[in-house]
Each structure stands twice: as C-alpha cells, then as structure tokens.
Design an enzyme around this catalytic site. Structure first.
Site, short mmCIF file in Angstrom:
data_model
loop_
_atom_site.label_atom_id
_atom_site.label_comp_id
_atom_site.label_asym_id
_atom_site.label_seq_id
_atom_site.Cartn_x
_atom_site.Cartn_y
_atom_site.Cartn_z
CB ALA A 70 67.74 -1.31 55.95
CB ALA A 71 69.42 -3.24 51.52
NE ARG A 103 62.12 9.11 47.86
CZ ARG A 103 62.77 8.22 48.60
NH1 ARG A 103 63.73 7.49 48.05
NH2 ARG A 103 62.49 8.07 49.87
CB SER A 111 60.95 -0.21 56.61
OG SER A 111 60.93 -0.43 55.23
CB CYS A 152 70.63 -0.95 65.52
SG CYS A 152 71.61 -1.34 64.04
NE ARG A 189 56.69 6.61 48.84
CZ ARG A 189 57.97 6.93 48.98
NH1 ARG A 189 58.66 6.40 49.97
NH2 ARG A 189 58.56 7.74 48.13
CG ASP A 220 73.06 -6.83 57.42
OD1 ASP A 220 73.61 -5.74 57.15
OD2 ASP A 220 72.38 -7.02 58.44
CE1 TYR A 275 89.04 24.25 74.64
CE2 TYR A 275 89.16 26.53 73.83
CZ TYR A 275 89.26 25.61 74.88
OH TYR A 275 89.55 26.05 76.13
CD1 TRP A 315 97.00 21.04 72.53
CD2 TRP A 315 96.91 19.97 70.56
NE1 TRP A 315 97.89 21.65 71.70
CE2 TRP A 315 97.87 21.02 70.48
CE3 TRP A 315 96.68 19.18 69.44
CZ2 TRP A 315 98.60 21.28 69.33
CZ3 TRP A 315 97.40 19.43 68.29
CH2 TRP A 315 98.36 20.47 68.23
#
Length: 460
Positions: free
Chosen positions: A13-14, A24, A43, A47, A74, A290, A433, A441
């Site tokens: 991910a990172a 980009r 990538s 989870c 890319r 991480d 609501y 509430w």
C-alpha cells in the site's frame, strides 16, 4: 537535466501509492522509479485475508488493487520476488537478492529512497512455533499457505493464539469453514484494543457462536506429531489439540534494514518521521505504512498503528514530496473497526490505560442505547463507552460494540477527536435522524450527554 532515481523498498500500500503519486507528478524522463517487492503480490488488501480464508470473498486476485503489470505500464520498474538486503546510505544504493533466480545479488543506486517494509507477525520463540501447520497471517502468500493446510487437513480442530483483530477475525473464518475453534488469549478479555469491560461483550458473542475462548492464559509451546506437524498447543496447565494453528498476536514494525543503517526508531521499533513522512535527520529518505510510528493527535505521542488506511495516506504524502510537491500527514486518532459474526466492534482515541500512560485525568461514561427508533423493526442494542478529560471535558476516546449500524458510528467520534471537541460540544452535533437509522438521540450523543454530566460531577 539528469533523471533522478527514486527507489522504493516494499510493493504494497504505502510503497506503491508513493510510486503512483510520484509518477503522476513527474514523467519517466524526469524521475526513474524502481520498486522492490519480495513477495508474489503487490498493492493488495491484507485486511481481506480472513474473509478469503472464510470463503466470503474470492482471492487472491480479488484482493489485489493493482497488479505488477499495471504498475509497470505506468513506467514504474517494479521488481517482484526481489528482496532488499542492505541499505548503503553513504553511497546512495541498496543491495538486492533475486529470490527466484538463484539468489543473484546486485546494487541499485538512488537519489531518493522510500522505506515501506511493512510489519511482521509476532512469533514468540517457543518450542514448535515454526512447525508445519503453524501460520501467521500477514500477506497473501500467508493466506494461500493457510488455505493449503486447511484443504489438506483431515482434522477439524483449530487453535488461534491471540484474540486481537486478526485473531478474532480468523476464528470466525475458521468457524465458517467448519472447524472447532479454540482461541487462547493471555489477557483477561479478548480484543485488548478495547477496555476490559467492552472486551467482555466480545467474549460473550464469541461464546454464542461456538468459539471456545480461554482467557488469562499464556502459550508455552506447540507439540508436533511423528510427521513433524503441529498437533496441539500447550499452556502452563493444559493442552489443546490442533490440526492447524493460527497466530493472531499482532505485528511489529519490520525495520531490520533501517536499524542496521542507523535510522531513528521509536519505542515500538517503528521508524520516526516528520510531518512530510521524511525520516528524521534525512533529507532524501521517506518512510510510511506499517514500518513507521505515527503522531497520536489525542495523546501527543508517537505510536505504532498498522492499518491500510494510514499506509495509503502515507504513500500519497510521500509520493507528492518525492515527486517535487509538498504534502503533510498530521497524525491519527487511532480509529479501527472489526466484527465477529454480526457483532460490530469499533474504537477511536484512547483506552483507559492509554490515558493513564499519557498522564491524563479522565472520566468515563458507558450507555446502552438502541441502533434505531425503538418502534422500528430491527432495532438492536449497542454499547457506547466514552472517555473525557476530567478538567476540560475534551473527548479522549470512544468504544462501540453492537450489531448492524453500530461500527461506523465511530466515525463521528473520530471527527470530534480530530477537532478536539469537548463532550458537551458533541451533544449539539447535528446528526442525521430517521427511525430506520437512529433514535432521536443517537447513541453517540447519549454517551456524550452522560460524559458531560460525569465531567461536571467531577467538579475540577
């Protein structure tokens, strides 16, 4: 103008978010990007592994956001199954070893470096812990290995060591696959990411779905059979038969390379960075995901939180800065959500022990409220616990345990924490609501009202 060289260690991910964002901003003629990933996948959503194992989602392809081929299209030179074994910061280069090509080694130079080495599952040094049939669950390769064991096993007994997020999710996945599941947890309640009183609600739900949860017990080893495979997990006073063992004991930052290179590490062993995700004391080295510690906006300290949400944001910030722009990552409030069966579990901000460690004086308020208007079909109870600073009333943390519609309510509290709101200010929040969604509430506001009273009664 010469082409700059950006090297990225870690292709999840990172790392790949940083690579994509830098691309980009800069063309291949301006910035050459090389990324190294030692695994078979890039990538991907770690989870999602428990839901793949449990058969709720397909995998592993469904868990991959962008393939290696898509990254290469890319103009990102992504080299899979290549492990970085050394950082030579003085000469601006990394040593690599190709894992599927006879271990061939080489050096690659860089002008800018990104460390996104992730985390490693905690695996204590116990007898039999590395035996076949004992699995950590951190990567898609880990998920595939676990599924291979499950499909080859004739038995139907599983032991999960640890009852944190991964442990609880894996226990549910194994139940879905028809296993008898025992969870061994060394603390008094499952989900140590909650206070014990809220963790007790999770324990009740686990018992209700047939998961045996043994609390307050430490694992002493794994017994193996004549074939060398795991056959049982032992504690000081018992033995639990197992055809498969899953380790859900949390993770630690993978900073072996950084430590060897003398880069600054925090108390948890994670890399320390500034607001731009630049490694402290380094001009052209960034780190994210991480393997880093992040700034906790509530406690005012750094802490290690391994979440894909943070990793992707880190990558965006790093890629912007490495690509010549400017961006910052201000910090986190520690929001997380999970589930066991239909029970939703959420928290944000500080637990009681975190507040005590930070030297904060606080009050607590716990309420049981309805997820919808009481007369509307499907209304279910949920428990909300709120911590507030004793003198100021500043919100410090929220924990929520309940059924459908409970978990994502934590986002309201996450925003309030980020804005440094008091619990009294929260009582006036203009939340949506309608009877199918909430009582007049909302449960979060009911908890805020009770916390407000607790602050006033404290009288500081």
């Amino acid at each position: 103008m010469s082409t700059e060289r950006l090297v990225i260690v870690g292709g999840d991910a990172a790392g790949m978010a940083a690579a994509s964002q830098a691309r980009r901003l800069r063309t291949s003629g301006e910035l050459a990007i090389t990324a190294f990933e030692r695994g078979h996948f890039t990538s991907y959503s770690a989870c999602g592994i428990p839901y793949w194992v449990g058969g709720e989602v397909d995998g592993p392809e469904a868990l991959i956001a962008r393939t290696a081929a898509e990254h290469r299209a890319r103009d990102i030179d992504l080299r899979m199954r290549t492990e970085v074994t050394e950082l030579d910061l003085d000469r601006g280069r990394v040593r690599t070893r190709e894992l599927d090509d006879g271990g061939r080694e080489s050096w690659t130079g860089f002008d800018k470096l990104v460390l996104a080495t992730g985390a490693r599952p905690r695996r204590p040094r116990l007898p039999g812990i590395d035996a076949p049939g004992v699995h950590g669950v951190q990567t898609l390769d880990d998920g595939r290995a676990l599924l291979d064991t499950l499909e080859a096993s004739a038995g139907r007994r599983a032991v999960v060591v640890g009852a944190g997020y991964i442990g609880v999710e894996m226990a549910e996945a194994l139940i879905h696959r028809g296993y008898e599941v025992t969870v061994l947890e060394r603390t008094a309640q499952p989900m140590s990411t909650l206070d014990p009183d809220m963790g007790a609600l999770v324990h009740e739900a686990m018992c209700a779905m047939g998961i045996e949860t043994v609390r307050g017990t430490a694992v002493t080893g794994v017994l193996t059979g004549v074939d060398g495979r795991a056959r049982a997990v032992t504690t000081e006073d018992a033995e639990y038969p197992a055809d498969v063992v899953v380790l859900g004991m949390g993770v630690s930052p993978e900073t072996t390379l950084a430590r060897a290179a003398g880069l600054p590490l925090g108390e948890s062993g994670g890399l320390l960075t500034d607001l731009a995700m630049r490694v402290r004391g380094q001009e052209h080295i960034w780190a994210g995901g991480d393997c880093v510690e992040v700034w906790d906006l509530v406690s005012g300290r750094t802490r290690h939180i391994a979440l894909g949400t943070h990793a992707n944001k880190h990558g965006q910030v790093i890629g912007t800065n490495a690509g010549g722009g400017y961006a910052t990552f201000p910090g986190v409030v520690g929001t997380a959500v999970s589930k066991v069966c239909d029970l939703e579990i959420a928290r944000t901000g500080l637990l009681e022990r975190h507040a005590e460690t930070a030297g904060l004086r606080f009050v607590t308020a716990t309420v049981e409220a309805s997820s919808r208007a009481g007369y509307y079909p499907g209304a279910r109870p949920m428990h909300v616990k709120m911590l507030a600073e004793r003198r100021t009333g500043r919100l410090l943390g929220v924990q929520i345990v309940g059924r459908e519609g409970a978990g994502k309510r934590v986002d309201v509290a996450a925003v309030a924490l980020t804005a440094r709101m008091t619990v009294e200010q929260m009582t006036a929040l203009d939340l949506g609501y309608a009877p199918p969604f909430s009582p007049v509430w909302d449960p979060v506001l009911v908890a805020a009202r009770k916390a407000t009273r607790a602050v006033r009664e404290a009288g500081d």
